[in-house]
Design an enzyme around this catalytic site. Structure first.
Site, PDB file in Angstrom:
ATOM      1  N   CYS A   1       0.817  -1.211   0.000  1.00 23.34           N
ATOM      2  CA  CYS A   1       0.000   0.000   0.000  1.00 23.34           C
ATOM      3  C   CYS A   1       0.858   1.271   0.000  1.00 23.34           C
ATOM      4  CB  CYS A   1      -0.986  -0.023   1.160  1.00 23.34           C
ATOM      5  SG  CYS A   1      -2.387   1.101   0.894  1.00 23.34           S
TER       6      CYS A   1
ATOM      7  N   HIS B   1      -4.449  -4.723   0.210  1.00 20.39           N
ATOM      8  CA  HIS B   1      -4.175  -5.193   1.575  1.00 20.39           C
ATOM      9  C   HIS B   1      -4.602  -6.651   1.701  1.00 20.39           C
ATOM     10  CE1 HIS B   1      -2.764  -1.647   3.729  1.00 20.39           C
ATOM     11  NE2 HIS B   1      -3.677  -0.934   3.101  1.00 20.39           N
TER      12      HIS B   1
ATOM     13  N   GLU C   1      -3.216  -8.773   3.269  1.00 19.92           N
ATOM     14  CA  GLU C   1      -2.937  -9.220   4.637  1.00 19.92           C
ATOM     15  C   GLU C   1      -4.075  -8.897   5.607  1.00 19.92           C
ATOM     16  OE1 GLU C   1      -1.760  -4.911   4.833  1.00 19.92           O
ATOM     17  OE2 GLU C   1      -1.751  -6.507   3.326  1.00 19.92           O
TER      18      GLU C   1
END
Length: 314
Positions: free
Chosen positions: A142, A235, A237
């Site tokens: 990001c 994202h 994650e």
């Protein structure tokens, strides 16, 4: 194989409760192998949550990993206890003589600021420069991806009309890239950002491959051919509740945020968010560890100071 961690790290108990295998240094030393050495520069204010998210995905590999956490001394965290940082994190001074197989640079909630106005920008630039000779592959996430592109290629970020927040469809553009191995033609990923990087700037200023992109998100995943540089603007994650937490945080702060798209059932914020990117996340991080790091990194990490051969995709 497990991740080797300080057993007092808060993430350890969370991971164990999810049946994820972690172990401490005493047990790891009895395994006669060289673990992959990973450094995580955690720029997120939610330190423990981000640690847990990344470690959960890194643990999903057959390799033993040794993980260090890095923080910027030029930034004073307002949300994380100083004792946590002192106990579990290292400074750049602590690690600058070390070598790592992989480095992860997280996002940060500073994307509306010019890069040079970020209080730790100069220190971060030191890390970028150091990583060229002390890290085999760096995964930028990001804002970390935007910062890396700005430092290396002078590619600046561009303000979007509205914040991009939600779960979005992306198309795999480079099926032969090891980083996209095992992906379907399209996959879903969370995005949460106010800025973007433009395709024309990537084409004009870099030789990076565009591995994935989407109609709504634009560029999604980029990489150099040797995979020493990997940039992900999404994202993957994030866990199930992260966008929900961000939405409620902004609502409480009076920012009138839009409801994250494609996230709540029927856009009802009282419902449990739908998790639809777990497989893509596990595949991407496993591919990075296996193909970008393990298959290419030299056994003697000191050799990173020299030119390193790239063995290629096939």
């Amino acid at each position: 194989m497990p991740i080797t961690l300080d057993k007092k790290l808060p993430a350890v108990d969370i991971l164990k409760s999810e049946n994820i295998f972690v172990m401490d240094d005493k047990r790891a030393i009895h395994q006669d192998i060289r673990p992959m050495s990973i450094l995580i520069l955690n720029l997120m204010p939610t330190k423990v949550a981000t640690e847990t998210q990344l470690l959960r995905l890194l643990a999903n590999t057959p390799l033993q990993l040794s993980v260090d956490f890095l923080y910027m001394t030029s930034h004073h965290s307002k949300t994380t206890q100083a004792e946590h940082m002192k106990t579990f994190y290292k400074t750049f001074k602590d690690i600058k003589d070390n070598y790592y197989d992989g480095l992860i640079i997280t996002g940060a909630p500073v994307e509306t600021m010019p890069f040079e106005k970020v209080d730790y920008w100069e220190e971060l630039c030191q890390v970028f420069q150091w990583s060229k000779t002390h890290v085999y592959s760096t995964l930028h996430l990001c804002w970390g991806a935007q910062a890396g592109l700005y430092y290396r290629y002078s590619v600046d970020k561009v303000q979007m009309t509205d914040k991009l927040s939600g779960i979005y469809l992306q198309k795999v553009n480079e099926q032969l890239s090891p980083l996209m191995r095992g992906f379907d033609d399209c996959f879903l990923s969370p995005h949460s950002r106010y800025t973007e990087v433009l395709l024309k700037d990537i084409n004009n200023k870099t030789n990076l491959e565009i591995l994935a992109s989407g109609e709504k998100v634009g560029l999604s995943i980029l990489a150099s051919r040797d995979m020493r540089e990997v940039y992900s603007f999404g994202h993957l994650e994030y866990d199930r509740e992260t966008l929900d937490n961000e939405y409620k945080r902004d609502l409480k702060a009076g920012k009138s945020p839009k409801i994250p798209e494609n996230y709540y059932q029927d856009d009802d914020v009282t419902t449990h968010p739908i998790m639809r990117w777990n497989l893509a996340a596990a595949t991407f991080f496993s591919n990075w560890i296996n193909y970008a790091v393990y298959q290419e990194t030299p056994y003697r990490l000191e050799e990173l100071e020299k030119d390193i051969s790239f063995y290629g995709y096939l």
